[in-house]
Design a protein around this motif. Structure first.
Motif, short mmCIF file in Angstrom:
data_model
loop_
_atom_site.label_atom_id
_atom_site.label_comp_id
_atom_site.label_asym_id
_atom_site.label_seq_id
_atom_site.Cartn_x
_atom_site.Cartn_y
_atom_site.Cartn_z
N LEU A 120 44.32 32.73 42.48
CA LEU A 120 45.01 34.01 42.27
C LEU A 120 44.23 35.15 42.95
CD1 LEU A 120 47.17 35.73 40.62
CD2 LEU A 120 45.34 36.05 38.96
N SER A 153 49.53 40.59 37.76
CA SER A 153 48.64 39.44 37.58
C SER A 153 47.79 39.57 36.31
CB SER A 153 47.74 39.27 38.81
OG SER A 153 46.74 40.27 38.85
N LYS A 207 49.87 33.93 34.55
CA LYS A 207 49.55 33.83 35.97
C LYS A 207 50.29 32.70 36.65
CE LYS A 207 45.08 35.87 35.01
NZ LYS A 207 45.66 36.54 33.84
N ARG A 253 39.55 41.12 40.66
CA ARG A 253 40.13 39.99 41.41
C ARG A 253 39.14 39.50 42.46
NH1 ARG A 253 42.21 38.81 37.74
NH2 ARG A 253 44.25 39.35 36.97
#
Lengths: 532, 400
Positions: B179, B209, B214, B278
């Protein structure tokens, strides 16, 4: 709703019956000193002389005169006698002696701290050899990590105490300038004014500059933690004073944080050793631990006395003494033991004589929340004006556990955990952090234990930990039949809530909710908003 | 530019906290773990059989009831979450995990617990509170490992029988990294001179997200990445490139507003953003996965609550590095009103980025829902964009 039995004072108190009459707005404070009868007025006068002697001895030192003109916050020095007087309103007998004994000792201690700051200050005394043996730390910091250092060789300087905390006690407008500085530089006005003022002092470069190193702590709140960065940046980058951040877990009731906290204490000690060149001494530590335990025993005894119908420990002076002893001293200085003993002895004497400090006790209140009572004579005023007896306050409800005091190999390891525990349970954060139980449940238990029918809830509008539980306090107080009297303030910014505005909230509650009239109507509106 | 094919889909998902994908994941039999802070290691709340949802309260209007409980002096996100919880908007959660990160968010969740806002009819429902690290040391890693074991893994295993083995954590980290790579690859298009994705579009995708299961959005994210590879950028898309730095930001409307003023949000460094949330987690085989995950979160944490000076300075350096990497002309330091940690961080950060690193900085506080105060913010951002343009002109068109 819960009620408590009224206690009527069978004895007419000596001296002034309506102390509110001596206040005069035009004269800033009062027309004259309070008449307390011959014996107590004479005692009060001798204590005033003692204070003047403390201040006189301080100012005759040339570097202190230089510091006086160098630092803006030193203005508060001029108002120390008034600061003491505002905390003795209506007091007689043992209560008067407790106030003077405890607070005069604090004043002498702070005066000494200022002298020490000036001695090492690069801009004033510039005693480099002395400065190299100084460790500076936060105002609201527990100094357990210094308990094992010889106080003659390593000097703990709570630099923010005289600069911000004490100066605000003696002069309510003293930190406004620093708040303005902080806000001009971009810190919003809605954060707690205490760390904000400290950050402002640092931005204004108005702290004394001394020390071989500094130890900072995430003491009470997010603001306090965050202000450290601003102060440390100046210390490190401009003055080359290395800083150590002593991390103290917030969820202090959880057993799974203790080892972390103990490890942090070890690191702080190692940091101090490295920068001062002095070694930790276990004999000194365990001697200090004995004194910590003695202070704890005294505190438990004080609470027991205040649980009776004849409580003896009142107000800001006593609370301030406890702060100083518990956090700023942490058993390091033997002098506190004698004061502890004397205070307890006075209280026992007062209790045996069933001494009362107002005409009537109508309500028994726990004072909860973050208090501005150091800058206002609120707690004495409550009992004198409305007969609401403040039994104890949140900042005085601190650790009651004994720590290891015998020097054994096991206890040396235990000592780190003890210091960590005390550090985590430092004043204010032991209730404002650590989950809602230490804030809510502890209060109701205390109400039960001390037979209180009322909570005087200081709502410090910038203290998010407190205001975040506002509704729960309301609901749970209602369920338990406890009167909850909200009193808003903004700690050390009198522009937001003046002294009068703070007191009016109590008066309004007593009149409209409790439907009562004041014991002493002359005290209901005291024109002291512009007093120091 | 042509509209992204799935943008509307993602935008719709962000309109409510209890979105359609949460319902779908729960129907698959997965346990929904709600959490409130970036300091919760995400892979640990996405173990097989679970999915995480970071709580948010989109389209918040009135917060009257929460204001009664918490007063109007607490930050709006904490009140908005409590209000939404009281309204029943988070009833999908099977547990709530809250680090004692900031006081206000912690109090919000404590109020939720005391008011029994969630978990009705679910005997396994639980609230857990965690202590989180303050510094970047091994002592803090040890603390974090212990806290994650006691307050995430153990209750998940005991209450819901979740597999908390090392293998399960490694598998989840792989999914998490996939992801992260996807979001970062999409975000990399923002580095282009003529970017083929707007800051707003990116924020929508990134935000999804955090607040959607997810595994159910990966397909559409992949599709979006492919679509972007061939998307034609507009000729003259912006007047100034800005990096937005600051506190909790789950309001894409704010990014939209900034871009409507002529700026281009080329990078995001805030909670719910792609930095640092992230960033891929690198695992080795020499140490257990849990410890490595905790270490990653401590080393990559840029929350102002981290108090050691290496972190205090490091946060500003991190922002400066991002600004350089994404070719930002200026930086917007934003703070949601009444947030204590960011009140101080914004002051120090905006000062240091300006004076020590030479970036123009706009320092603003904002409401949780920007719709409640559009005009003021627009004026501030417009003035900032103009000031950057003037600086560019004064320096002959070179970077400010």
């Amino acid at each position: 709703m819960k009620t408590v039995e009224k206690v009527i004072n069978p004895v007419r108190r000596a001296g002034e019956q309506s102390p509110g009459k001596i206040y005069d707005e035009k004269l800033k404070v009062r027309r004259r000193r309070e008449w307390r009868g011959v014996k107590d007025t004479f005692y009060d006068y001798t204590r005033w002389l003692y204070l003047m002697s403390v201040l006189g001895r301080f100012i005759v030192v040339p570097r202190n005169i230089k510091g006086f003109f160098k630092y803006r916050w030193m203005m508060s020095y001029l108002f120390v006698p008034h600061g003491m007087d505002k905390f003795t309103i209506g007091l007689r007998d043992e209560a008067l002696r407790i106030a003077h004994t405890s607070f005069n000792f604090v004043i002498a201690d702070v005066t000494k701290a200022i002298g020490n700051c000036f001695r090492g200050d690069r801009r004033v005394g510039n005693d480099k050899a002395y400065s190299d043996k100084c460790v500076i730390t936060d105002e609201n910091s527990m100094v357990t990590f210094m308990m094992g250092f010889d106080t003659d060789k390593v000097h703990t300087i709570l630099r923010e105490v005289p600069t911000m905390f004490a100066s605000n006690i003696f002069h309510q407008f003293n930190v406004m300038h620093y708040l303005d500085v902080a806000q001009l530089n971009g810190i919003p006005g809605d954060v707690c004014p205490m760390p904000e003022a400290e950050a402002g002092i640092s931005i204004d470069d108005d702290f004394c500059v001394l020390g071989s190193c500094a130890v900072q702590n995430n003491t009470t709140c997010d603001g306090s933690l965050m202000g450290n960065g601003i102060i440390a940046k100046r210390l490190e980058r401009e003055y080359g004073i290395p800083t150590f951040q002593l991390a103290t877990p917030l969820r202090h009731k959880e057993p799974d944080v203790l080892e972390y906290a103990a490890e942090e204490i070890k690191k702080a000690i190692a940091f101090v050793e490295e920068h001062t060149g002095e070694k930790w001494d276990w004999d000194i530590y365990f001697a200090a631990a004995k004194r910590v335990n003695y202070a704890t025993k005294c505190r438990i005894a004080q609470m027991e006395i205040n649980s009776t119908p004849y409580p003896q420990f009142f107000g800001a002076t006593f609370s301030l003494y406890n702060d100083t002893n518990y956090m700023g001293n942490s058993g390091r200085v033997p002098d506190f033991v004698d004061i502890d003993r004397k205070l307890l002895s006075l209280a026992e004497k007062g209790y045996k004589a069933k001494r009362m400090y107002a005409k009537e006790y109508r309500h028994r209140a726990i004072v909860w929340g973050v208090q501005p009572q150091y800058t206002i004579d609120m707690l004495y005023w409550m009992v004198q004006c409305w007969g609401v007896v403040p039994l104890t306050d949140m900042l005085s409800v601190i650790n009651t556990d004994m720590i290891a005091e015998e020097d054994t190999p096991e206890n040396r390891e235990q000592a780190y955990r003890d210091m960590a525990m005390l550090n985590m349970e430092m004043i204010m954060r032991n209730h404002t952090h650590g989950g809602y139980k230490v804030l809510l449940d502890d209060l109701w238990e205390l109400c039960e234990k001390m037979n209180a029918d009322m909570v005087m809830m200081w709502e410090h509008m910038s203290c998010k930990a407190l205001t975040g539980m506002h509704g729960m306090f309301e609901e749970q107080a209602r369920e338990r039949g406890i009167h909850i009297m909200w009193v808003s303030h903004d700690l050390c910014d009198p522009r937001v809530f003046t002294r009068g505005a703070i007191r009016d909230q109590v008066s309004n509650y007593m009149r409209t909710v409790m439907r009562e009239e004041p014991l002493d109507p002359t005290l209901e509106n005291i024109p002291d908003n512009n007093a120091w | 530019m042509r509209d992204l094919k799935h943008l509307q889909y993602f935008e719709d998902l962000l309109q409510v906290a209890n979105n359609a994908l949460i319902k779908q994941a729960k129907e698959e039999g997965k346990v929904c773990i709600a959490y409130t802070c970036e300091n919760v290691p995400e892979p640990l709340v996405n173990l097989p059989g679970t999915f995480s949802i970071r709580l948010h309260a989109p389209n918040t209007g009135s917060m009257d009831i929460a204001t009664y409980y918490m007063t109007n002096l607490l930050c709006e996100p904490s009140r908005a979450l409590l209000e939404r919880a009281i309204e029943g908007g988070f009833n999908f959660a099977d547990c709530v995990i809250t680090p004692d990160g900031c006081t206000m968010m912690n109090r919000a969740v404590e109020n939720m617990e005391l008011l029994n806002t969630m978990g009705k009819g679910n005997p396994n429902f639980f609230h857990e509170y965690m202590e989180i690290a303050f510094k970047n040391t091994e002592n803090d890693v040890n603390l974090s490992v212990l806290q994650c074991k006691n307050h995430i893994l153990k209750p998940l295993h005991e209450k819901y029988g979740i597999d908390i083995s090392d293998a399960a954590i490694r598998k989840t980290v792989e999914d998490h990294n996939r992801l992260c790579r996807m979001i970062q690859s999409i975000g990399d298009f923002r580095k282009e001179e003529k970017p083929r994705i707007t800051g707003y579009e990116f924020h929508v995708l990134c935000l999804a997200s955090y607040v959607c299961p997810k595994h159910l959005i990966m397909g559409k994210l992949e599709g979006t990445l492919e679509e972007l590879k061939t998307r034609e950028p507009v000729e003259k898309p912006y007047r100034a490139r800005v990096l937005v730095v600051g506190s909790e930001m789950d309001d894409s409307g704010y990014i939209k507003l900034v871009e409507e003023c002529g700026a281009y949000v080329c990078c995001d460094r805030f909670c719910f953003g792609s930095y640092p949330g992230r960033t891929e987690i690198t695992l080795n085989d020499d140490e257990d996965a849990l410890t490595q995950v905790c270490r990653h979160y401590i080393q990559n944490c840029h929350c102002p609550r981290m108090m050691s000076m290496d972190k205090v300075y490091g946060r500003k350096q991190y922002v400066a590095d991002l600004a350089r990497q994404y070719k930002a002309d200026g930086i917007i330091y934003e703070q949601v009103k009444f947030c204590d940690p960011w009140a101080y961080e914004r002051m120090l950060g905006s000062s240091m980025l300006q004076h020590d690193f030479g970036y123009p900085v706009l320092s603003v506080d904002r409401p949780y829902n920007i719709a409640s105060s559009v005009g003021q913010m627009r004026t501030r951002v417009q003035a900032f964009v103009e000031s950057i343009e003037i600086k560019k002109l004064q320096r002959g068109g070179k970077k400010a």
